[in-house]
Design an enzyme around this catalytic site. Structure first.
Site, PDB file in Angstrom:
ATOM      1  N   TRP A 147       1.216  -1.098   0.074  1.00 39.70           N
ATOM      2  CA  TRP A 147      -0.181   0.556   0.189  1.00 39.70           C
ATOM      3  C   TRP A 147       0.998   1.332   0.179  1.00 39.70           C
ATOM      4  O   TRP A 147       2.230   1.269   0.773  1.00 39.70           O
ATOM      5  CB  TRP A 147      -0.685  -0.208   1.139  1.00 39.70           C
ATOM      6  CG  TRP A 147      -1.650   0.701   1.536  1.00 39.70           C
ATOM      7  CD1 TRP A 147      -3.018   1.660   0.920  1.00 39.70           C
ATOM      8  CD2 TRP A 147      -1.847   1.807   2.532  1.00 39.70           C
ATOM      9  NE1 TRP A 147      -3.888   2.633   1.279  1.00 39.70           N
ATOM     10  CE2 TRP A 147      -2.973   2.418   2.470  1.00 39.70           C
ATOM     11  CE3 TRP A 147      -1.402   1.208   3.791  1.00 39.70           C
ATOM     12  CZ2 TRP A 147      -3.697   3.493   3.030  1.00 39.70           C
ATOM     13  CZ3 TRP A 147      -2.181   2.778   5.053  1.00 39.70           C
ATOM     14  CH2 TRP A 147      -2.532   3.668   4.468  1.00 39.70           C
ATOM     15  N   ASP A 167      -1.065  -5.398   9.429  1.00 43.70           N
ATOM     16  CA  ASP A 167      -1.714  -4.876   8.821  1.00 43.70           C
ATOM     17  C   ASP A 167      -3.291  -5.541   8.575  1.00 43.70           C
ATOM     18  O   ASP A 167      -2.903  -6.323   7.329  1.00 43.70           O
ATOM     19  CB  ASP A 167      -1.497  -4.500   7.763  1.00 43.70           C
ATOM     20  CG  ASP A 167      -2.570  -2.685   6.967  1.00 43.70           C
ATOM     21  OD1 ASP A 167      -3.589  -2.795   7.883  1.00 43.70           O
ATOM     22  OD2 ASP A 167      -2.170  -1.781   6.776  1.00 43.70           O
ATOM     23  N   LYS A 196     -13.946  -0.574   5.301  1.00 46.01           N
ATOM     24  CA  LYS A 196     -14.791  -1.407   4.914  1.00 46.01           C
ATOM     25  C   LYS A 196     -15.633  -2.335   5.334  1.00 46.01           C
ATOM     26  O   LYS A 196     -16.616  -2.240   5.059  1.00 46.01           O
ATOM     27  CB  LYS A 196     -13.270  -1.952   4.002  1.00 46.01           C
ATOM     28  CG  LYS A 196     -11.700  -2.162   3.405  1.00 46.01           C
ATOM     29  CD  LYS A 196     -11.634  -0.439   3.350  1.00 46.01           C
ATOM     30  CE  LYS A 196     -10.376  -0.181   2.855  1.00 46.01           C
ATOM     31  NZ  LYS A 196      -9.908   1.033   2.544  1.00 46.01           N
TER      32      LYS A 196
END
Ligand code: LMR
Length: 411
Positions: free
Chosen positions: A142, A222, A257
């Site tokens: 990311w 993560d 999300k």
């Protein structure tokens, strides 16, 4: 210098400031918003959109918000480390109900403003106690990871994605791990790797853990997509494996999300220590980090999540909605691959069906991505496509535009 009006440019302390480049993901959304093209589609940022093309407010969230409005919990400050009930419920969701690591008091969880906030708090905390360490990121990772850890640490990468197979370069990854200096921080994507959608198998995770122990590394997991690969429990495999192993680690998780609560900034940082006493000392230091950054976290989103996690009916509603999002993304993957085929694309895009989570690492070149942007199709420069932003209406435009470029410029 005159008494009123702007100071001369030469006097301004800000005069030498260079303009920063736009953010590779959120900067794309800014450019998308400015684009007057009525057909434009944003497949850049990782946001799930429903069949109507909007960010859904989950029914479970609406119901929880209605209850909160009724209960009017007030707008006072939360504790520095956030709502205690929320933290307990998040721990159980991540680490498992009745997890030994929780019973033993070796895990502490601090509410944080989203996954990025959790990573930031974790990075600041690590910087206090391991200031000279190196942070290793997957190649690719990311985009924000490098920027975020780069403010404090030397950042290096370890091999991860093999573009020839569209899969994992596990041998390369392990070779890099065994060479990492002791107490290096290694950032791992617990599931739905961002940007590639390529995850490790259970056996590979076990091997990674073994090497992390051997080399005394500090794993920082993560975990932003719990429930988007296979399900809430299955997706927590790596997190639980590491947490139970006895090797100290950190976990940053996000509910942006999974609860579609992007703008509410709901997440947490969990630290697993060797002993309960060590965990409490670490917690006291993490609270110092929070206090000087944003004092204490925002309440609303966390109260919503906590209510849902703690109520059987709301939880069932949420789990069904999460399953709905996951299954719809999987069917969008199939539709996308089929639509490319129908457009006469000769390259094999079957690998898109193997990738997990919101994204597809399409293999489109930077040049193609930049050309597509001119036509109103926004994709991250790495070629990462947000499958979760597709729908029946925009898919023909997307497939047609990509196919046209693939016919002229091979990816
Ligand atoms: C993404 O990767 O697109 C999301 O996690 C949003 C972000 O903050 O970059």
């Amino acid at each position: 210098m005159s008494e009123a009006g702007p100071v001369p440019v030469s006097e301004s302390p800000f005069a030498p400031i260079p303009a920063a480049p736009p953010d590779p993901i959120l900067g794309l959304t800014e450019a998308f918003r400015r684009d007057p093209n009525p057909h434009k589609v944003n497949l850049g940022v990782g946001v799930y959109l429903d069949a109507q093309g909007v960010v859904p407010t989950l029914h479970a969230v609406r119901a929880a918000e209605a209850r909160l409005l009724e209960a009017a919990p007030g707008k006072g400050y939360l504790p520095i480390d956030g709502d205690p009930e929320y933290n307990r419920r998040v721990q159980a969701l991540l680490l498992g109900e009745n997890a030994p690591v929780i019973r033993e008091g070796r895990a502490v969880t601090v509410q944080a403003p989203g996954g990025t906030g959790a990573l930031r708090v974790g990075a600041d905390f690590l910087h206090r106690f391991l200031p000279d360490t190196t942070v290793f990121l997957s190649a690719p990772s990311w985009e924000n990871h490098a920027a975020l850890f780069g403010t404090h640490f030397r950042v290096q990468t370890y091999p991860y994605y093999d573009p020839r197979t569209h899969g994992l370069d596990f041998a390369g990854m392990m070779e890099a791990f065994v060479r990492m200096p002791r107490h290096s921080v290694v950032v791992l994507h617990a599931c739905c790797h961002n940007p590639t959608g390529v995850d490790l198998s259970a056996a590979q995770w076990v091997e990674v853990l073994r090497v992390c122990r051997e080399r005394a590394l500090v794993p920082f997991l993560d975990f932003a997509y719990q429930g988007f690969a296979e399900g809430i429990e299955a997706d927590a495999f790596a997190v639980r494996l590491f947490a139970e192993s006895g090797l100290p680690c950190l976990i940053a998780n996000s509910f942006s999300k999974s609860f579609s609560l992007y703008g509410e900034r709901v997440g947490a940082l969990t630290l697993v220590a060797a002993t309960a006493d060590e965990a409490q000392r670490a917690l006291s230091q993490i609270k110092r980090v929070v206090r000087v950054n944003y004092s204490n976290p925002p309440a609303h989103g966390a109260l919503v999540v906590s209510l849902i996690l703690g109520d059987a009916t709301l939880r069932q509603m949420w789990e069904a909605e999460l399953t709905g999002m996951r299954e719809r993304i999987q069917s969008l993957r199939r539709d996308f691959v089929q639509a490319l085929g129908a457009q006469g694309v000769s390259q094999d895009f079957g690998f898109i069906l193997q990738q997990r989570g919101m994204f597809s690492y399409s293999g489109l070149s930077r040049e193609t991505v930049l050309q597509l942007r001119q036509e109103g199709l926004y994709i991250v420069e790495s070629g990462r496509i947000c499958i979760a932003a597709m729908n029946e209406r925009n898919l023909p435009f997307i497939a047609e535009a990509i196919a046209r470029h693939l016919r002229s410029v091979p990816c």
